[in-house]
Enzyme design. Structure first.
Site, short mmCIF file in Angstrom:
data_model
loop_
_atom_site.label_atom_id
_atom_site.label_comp_id
_atom_site.label_asym_id
_atom_site.label_seq_id
_atom_site.Cartn_x
_atom_site.Cartn_y
_atom_site.Cartn_z
N HIS A 57 -5.81 1.33 -1.24
CA HIS A 57 -7.27 1.32 -1.06
C HIS A 57 -7.83 2.52 -1.78
CE1 HIS A 57 -6.98 4.67 1.74
NE2 HIS A 57 -6.16 3.98 2.51
N ASP A 112 10.58 -1.88 13.98
CA ASP A 112 11.68 -0.91 13.91
C ASP A 112 11.61 0.09 15.05
OD1 ASP A 112 13.21 1.55 12.95
OD2 ASP A 112 13.62 0.13 11.33
N SER A 140 -0.59 4.77 4.46
CA SER A 140 -1.21 3.80 3.55
C SER A 140 -0.64 3.99 2.15
CB SER A 140 -2.73 3.96 3.54
OG SER A 140 -3.11 5.28 3.26
#
Length: 345
Positions: free
Chosen positions: A168, A293, A308
């Site tokens: 992004h 996980d 991110s």
């Protein structure tokens, strides 16, 4: 102009880094392959990212106290939050210091301001006011010219050295507008601490980066990620390229994300792709992920700010990158398809 050095160039050189928000923050691209590469190196490595804007962004306003009372010249002339000032009296301005210098030269005379608003050029006329407390001429606008933080590299093309990160864009924290990029670079960083994510309170990776250890240059800040070229092979040495998945090759089910949540060590963690959104429904939120996980859940609570850009791998292919966390459920988040991200590169 009343100037608070929010994210000013001098402040961008920080050893202790802030983290780019998962809800998000151009130069002409250098010569590189015109087509999307068939193989790239999945990274997952955190780096320091510093960015200098093309022009200065207006992020707020305040009154200027003058001898005859309070004035708001920036608002009176029609400036708005998110406007990017590029010129004052035909003189280009790219930093807080340049704006301050021009305002003192012009003093109390009428001046023209050229700015960008929603990608359109606007022309305004303003008159600075002399502040009674320090004698400086000001417009009563808070401006920003740079940002710095930590983000995660997604991929590197081994042939061209082009890399992508975040999945992004880097948006201004006050206005949520995409920061226009004049120049920028990535720096060596290490993760030093984790603020664990909880329902209603996204966590974050905390760390530091070395301001004298440039690893590459940025050339674009887009809604699909930030892109640049690596300066050498320090980050890619010993890593192997994998095929780039097309949308048709991505499916729901087991996958992994590659992330750096401690020091400079990169590790793969199990996730599940629980939904693939139809093409065109959301150009940058293409996937829904769920962390499965146990080790990652114990360490971070799921997806946290700073992750991110973490590459998503499935069936031996790079399929996308982590982009956002669900605030009310940190075990889940969104991802962007790698073909969407590569198109932005």
């Amino acid at each position: 102009m009343k100037v608070e050095q929010k994210g000013g160039r001098r402040q961008a050189a920080l050893l202790a880094a802030v983290v780019f928000m998962l809800s998000a923050w151009g130069l002409a691209a250098p010569a590189r392959a015109a087509e999307i590469p068939e193989t790239v190196i999945p990274m997952g490595r955190t780096v320091g990212i510093k960015l200098f804007s093309d022009g200065v962004m207006v992020v707020g306003f305040s009154a200027v106290d003058a001898s005859d009372g309070a004035h708001t010249p920036a608002q009176d002339c029609g400036l708005k939050e998110g406007d990017i000032i590029t010129h004052i009296n035909r003189e280009e301005v790219d930093s807080i210091e340049e704006v301050q210098s021009v305002l003192q030269e012009v003093a109390g005379q009428s001046m023209s301001i050229r700015a960008l608003r929603d990608d359109k050029t606007i022309q305004l006329t303003a008159q600075a006011v002399q502040c009674s407390s320090d004698g400086q001429y000001k417009l009563g606008a808070w401006i920003r010219d740079s940002m710095a933080g930590i983000g995660t590299l997604t991929f590197c093309d081994p042939d061209s050295g082009v890399f992508g990160a975040l999945g992004h864009g880097i948006n201004d924290v006050d206005t949520s507008r995409l920061m226009p990029l004049q120049s920028g670079s990535i720096l060596y960083s290490e993760v030093t601490n984790i603020q664990k994510g909880e329902k209603g309170a996204p966590g974050q990776l905390q760390g530091a980066f070395q301001i004298d250890r440039d690893l590459g240059e940025l050339y674009a800040n887009t809604d699909r990620g930030v892109f640049g070229t690596l300066a050498g092979e320090e980050l890619t040495q010993g890593l192997e390229a994998v095929p780039v998945a097309t949308r048709s090759q991505v499916h729901t089910g087991a996958a992994t994300i590659r992330s750096n949540i401690a020091g400079d060590q990169v590790q793969d963690y199990d996730v599940e792709i629980v939904r693939i959104y139809p093409e065109g429904e959301n150009d940058t939120r293409n996937l829904m992920l769920k962390v499965t996980d146990p080790e990652l859940l114990e360490a971070t609570g799921g997806i946290v700010q700073g992750m991110s850009g973490s590459p998503i791998l499935q069936d031996g292919r790079l399929v996308g990158a982590v982009t956002h966390v669900l605030v009310n459920d940190p075990t889940q988040g969104y991802g962007i398809l790698i073909e969407t991200m590569l198109e932005g590169a």
